[in-house]
Design an enzyme around this catalytic site. Structure first.
Site, PDB file in Angstrom:
ATOM      1  N   HIS A 466       7.539   5.842  -1.149  1.00 39.97           N
ATOM      2  CA  HIS A 466       6.254   5.058  -0.945  1.00 39.97           C
ATOM      3  C   HIS A 466       6.522   3.558  -0.894  1.00 39.97           C
ATOM      4  O   HIS A 466       6.132   3.050   0.241  1.00 39.97           O
ATOM      5  CB  HIS A 466       5.582   5.372  -2.152  1.00 39.97           C
ATOM      6  CG  HIS A 466       4.211   4.705  -2.184  1.00 39.97           C
ATOM      7  ND1 HIS A 466       2.889   5.354  -2.051  1.00 39.97           N
ATOM      8  CD2 HIS A 466       3.862   3.608  -2.625  1.00 39.97           C
ATOM      9  CE1 HIS A 466       2.062   4.485  -2.124  1.00 39.97           C
ATOM     10  NE2 HIS A 466       2.433   3.333  -2.698  1.00 39.97           N
ATOM     11  N   GLU A 467       7.288   2.964  -1.483  1.00 42.23           N
ATOM     12  CA  GLU A 467       7.528   1.783  -1.513  1.00 42.23           C
ATOM     13  C   GLU A 467       8.330   1.156  -0.263  1.00 42.23           C
ATOM     14  O   GLU A 467       8.190   0.258   0.336  1.00 42.23           O
ATOM     15  CB  GLU A 467       8.307   1.184  -2.852  1.00 42.23           C
ATOM     16  CG  GLU A 467       7.502   1.421  -4.122  1.00 42.23           C
ATOM     17  CD  GLU A 467       6.236   0.984  -4.059  1.00 42.23           C
ATOM     18  OE1 GLU A 467       6.015  -0.167  -3.214  1.00 42.23           O
ATOM     19  OE2 GLU A 467       5.327   1.415  -4.686  1.00 42.23           O
ATOM     20  N   HIS A 470       5.935   0.722   2.593  1.00 44.02           N
ATOM     21  CA  HIS A 470       5.463  -0.909   2.395  1.00 44.02           C
ATOM     22  C   HIS A 470       6.519  -1.526   3.047  1.00 44.02           C
ATOM     23  O   HIS A 470       6.370  -2.212   3.927  1.00 44.02           O
ATOM     24  CB  HIS A 470       5.117  -1.047   1.120  1.00 44.02           C
ATOM     25  CG  HIS A 470       4.017  -0.516   0.572  1.00 44.02           C
ATOM     26  ND1 HIS A 470       2.659  -0.651   1.384  1.00 44.02           N
ATOM     27  CD2 HIS A 470       3.684   0.075  -0.771  1.00 44.02           C
ATOM     28  CE1 HIS A 470       1.738  -0.035   0.440  1.00 44.02           C
ATOM     29  NE2 HIS A 470       2.174   0.511  -0.905  1.00 44.02           N
ATOM     30  N   HIS A 473       6.422  -1.682   6.966  1.00 40.89           N
ATOM     31  CA  HIS A 473       5.433  -2.741   7.473  1.00 40.89           C
ATOM     32  C   HIS A 473       5.668  -3.853   7.536  1.00 40.89           C
ATOM     33  O   HIS A 473       5.573  -4.525   8.577  1.00 40.89           O
ATOM     34  CB  HIS A 473       4.244  -2.408   6.387  1.00 40.89           C
ATOM     35  CG  HIS A 473       2.967  -2.310   6.942  1.00 40.89           C
ATOM     36  ND1 HIS A 473       1.761  -2.290   6.405  1.00 40.89           N
ATOM     37  CD2 HIS A 473       2.641  -2.951   8.349  1.00 40.89           C
ATOM     38  CE1 HIS A 473       0.661  -2.432   7.003  1.00 40.89           C
ATOM     39  NE2 HIS A 473       0.938  -2.786   8.428  1.00 40.89           N
TER      40      HIS A 473
END
Length: 671
Positions: A466-467, A470, A473
């Site tokens: 999940h992290e 990010h 991105h």
């Protein structure tokens, strides 16, 4: 005293020179950099030439660069490696920075120039990104009080300053409450059911505190295993109460009045700008657009999920009843959920953990980024770090430097709970140079012990993915302006890349590439992989209801600020439709709800579920065409690299060919 924060960084990639930075450098650096930034604004305002996109909008976008970098360093340290001195500086610096920001956004002469460019934008032949920057700059000033009269401008500024201080205090109180509690146990019998590796972890925590026996803390890797495995119900209750009392103990760290003050100030801020509620103000700049749309979205999910959740809880109650528990409580949930999961799927987190060595999981996520986006990761020892446990990596694309990554994985006293991605430097293109970002991923996983490496639960595996979503991105960002780069997107769009990447954790062909026993090298057997896949939606109804409850509570605080009296009463009333266990009068969630009272999720917590619709729909596209499909990966890469340069729905439709469908999420969650 020479201040390294005020010098040009001469480190590799101009990375933060952590070895040279001391606490006493920060305040004078902030004071000096604010002066420099003010001069940059004065230069824009004092320019006698006709206002243009270049000499106003673009010049403003690149102003305060050094201040932004130093702020990134300081506030990241305040989250990941804080101490009393840093917290004290934060309390002093936050209002100064907020006041400086307000001074810029309420500078009448500067706004006049911005408006002059905005009113004549047709004559500038702007590309999409430039037009977005112009529109966002203009709106940002209006939403920061540029059109208010002088008295209201002053009040708006004072509110912003107060909010920055109170939000910071809220987070510091939660951290203090987390750090102040520990449970010391001398008799191993009290820890019946706890797996041996966790007991060893508790022993080592005791040793660090110069004690015999075992110590459990409220840090997630310590707290969660106890709630999951401890047969001692009294102990589970004691830890759950301690965790649920954070900020709710009528002591110096109590957050009840702070909540009321924060929401009251936000409401006043919104009304000054002509909005009915703070949620109306926030959601105008989100994909959802209005509180009514958010409430409708959450209501639709609640209606679908609640029957599934109620059925799941009934199954747990049957197990608890067999153990003589007449009325199941919330502190029983995790324990019996784990029991039921073992029964249904014969799957055990502790049994799986040896297959998820942290280093191997990280290799897998790096490998996935290489396969999808042609990125290469190399550990480097040439980058200065803020703590010895942090590891640093150079990221390359086609042999060319792409980004710097800091990986910080273990709990410490000076580190807040949870997991997050942040950056020390944003990406931008200036004077023809593509300035690459410095990204950080911070988690709280179990530390290695004397004889065992850091082994992750499957949930922690998904957290890392999940992290890292990010992080990608930020890493792939390729925009001209720093305030449109990477994760600088609409808040209910920002969770798409993170939640999207989690999907790969459940794909058998991918799992087999890295889920290997840390001692034997044995690949996780097919039947266990199948069980992980089968158990993907285990307790999905309950988890969905829990997230909906947080979203409803968030909207409640930010649409009904005037009606908030007693915090406990308000919370119970707002979340009654999603609560499946009796409420305990000694605990409350709101006083440690840092996402909305310290972080950026005010009137935005719904965005986790909103983004789940996006990620389910996006991954369905890959599933239909191959999870490593290079053509679709290339389109997805464009979405990630575009940051906030286009409307998020336009970006999504360019990638997917259509708007996302809520049915994709409902199908994935409930079949």
């Amino acid at each position: 005293m020479q201040n390294p924060l005020l010098q040009t960084f001469t480190t590799k990639y101009n990375a933060a020179p952590f070895n040279e930075i001391k606490e006493e450098h920060f305040l004078p650096a902030f004071q000096e950099l604010i002066k420099i930034s003010e001069k940059e604004i004065d230069k824009i305002v004092g320019n006698s030439e006709e206002p243009t996109f270049k000499n106003v909008i673009e010049a403003l976008a690149f102003s305060g660069e050094k201040l932004e970098v130093v702020s990134g360093i300081f506030f990241n340290l305040n989250s990941a490696e804080t101490n009393d001195e840093i917290q004290k500086i934060a309390q002093e610096v936050s209002p100064i920075l907020t006041e400086f920001s307000a001074k810029i956004s309420q500078n009448a002469a500067l706004f006049e120039k911005i408006k002059a460019v905005y009113d004549q934008k047709e004559k500038y032949d702007l590309n999409d990104e430039q037009e977005m920057l112009l529109n966002e700059t203009y709106k940002g000033f209006v939403r920061s009080g540029a059109l208010l009269d002088d008295a209201d401008k002053e009040r708006f500024k004072n509110i912003s300053v107060e909010l920055s201080t109170k939000s910071l205090q809220f987070g510091q109180n939660v951290l203090s409450e987390t750090n102040n509690y520990f449970k010391h146990i001398t008799d191993e019998k009290d820890l019946a059911g706890i797996p041996k590796p966790i007991l060893q972890q508790y022993r080592e925590e005791a040793k660090e505190r110069n004690s015999e026996g075992f110590v459990i803390t409220l840090q997630y890797p310590s707290f969660l295993p106890l709630m999951t495995y401890a047969e001692n119900r009294g102990l589970r209750k004691e830890l759950a109460l301690a965790n649920g009392k954070k900020g709710f103990q009528n002591n110096e760290f109590d957050n009840q009045n702070l909540i009321k003050e924060i929401i009251s100030l936000k409401q006043e801020k919104a009304k000054l700008l002509g909005y009915t509620t703070y949620a109306d103000y926030v959601l105008e700049e989100r994909m959802a657009k209005s509180p009514a749309k958010v409430k409708s979205f959450l209501s639709e999910l609640l209606e679908k999920a609640k029957p599934f959740a109620e059925k799941e809880i009934e199954e747990l109650k049957s197990l608890a009843k067999a153990d003589g528990i007449k009325e199941m409580q919330s502190y029983d949930h995790t324990f019996y959920a784990e029991k039921l999961r073992k029964q249904k799927f014969n799957i055990d987190d502790e049994e799986l953990k040896p297959y998820f060595q942290l280093e191997k999981v990280q290799e897998a996520v790096f490998g996935l980024a290489e396969k999808l986006f042609n990125l290469e990761f190399k550990e480097t020892h040439e980058i200065q770090k803020y703590h010895d446990e942090v590891k640093t990596y150079e990221i390359f694309e086609d042999g060319k430097f792409k980004a710097l990554l800091y990986a910080d994985y273990f709990p410490r006293k000076g580190k807040r709970a949870g997991a997050w991605m942040t950056s020390f430097r944003s990406q931008s293109i200036k004077n023809g140079e593509n300035i690459r970002p410095h990204i950080s991923v911070v988690c709280n996983f179990s530390k290695p012990t004397a004889d065992t490496p850091s082994l992750l639960t499957f949930q922690e595996v998904t957290t890392l993915f999940h992290e890292f979503g990010h992080a990608l991105h930020g890493v792939l960002a390729n925009t001209s302006y720093p305030n449109l780069s990477g994760t600088s997107v609409k808040w209910d769009f920002v969770e798409l890349p993170s939640q999207f990447l989690e999907n790969y954790c459940y794909e058998p062909e991918f799992l087999k590439t890295f889920a290997k026993h840390y001692q034997t090298g044995e690949v996780l057997p097919d039947e266990k992989i199948q069980k992980i896949s089968d158990s993907k939606n285990f307790m999905e109804g309950y988890q969905t209801l829990r997230q909906i409850g947080f979203g409803i509570l968030d909207m409640g605080y930010h649409t009904n600020a005037e009606k908030v009296g007693d915090i406990k009463t308000f919370e119970v009333e707002e979340t009654k439709a999603t609560n499946l266990y009796p409420s305990n009068p000694e605990t409350v969630m709101s006083t440690s709800f840092s996402h909305i009272f310290q972080g950026g999720y005010s009137a935005g917590y719904y965005s986790y579920k909103w983004a789940e619709v996006l990620d389910a729909d996006a991954f369905q596209y890959f599933k239909e065409n191959g999870i490593f499909n290079p053509e679709i990966a290339a389109k997805y890469k464009v979405l990630l690299s575009s940051g906030g340069t286009k409307d998020p729905m336009e970006l999504y439709k360019n990638f997917r060919g259509s708007e996302p469908k809520v049915e994709s999420l409902l199908k994935r969650a409930f079949g």
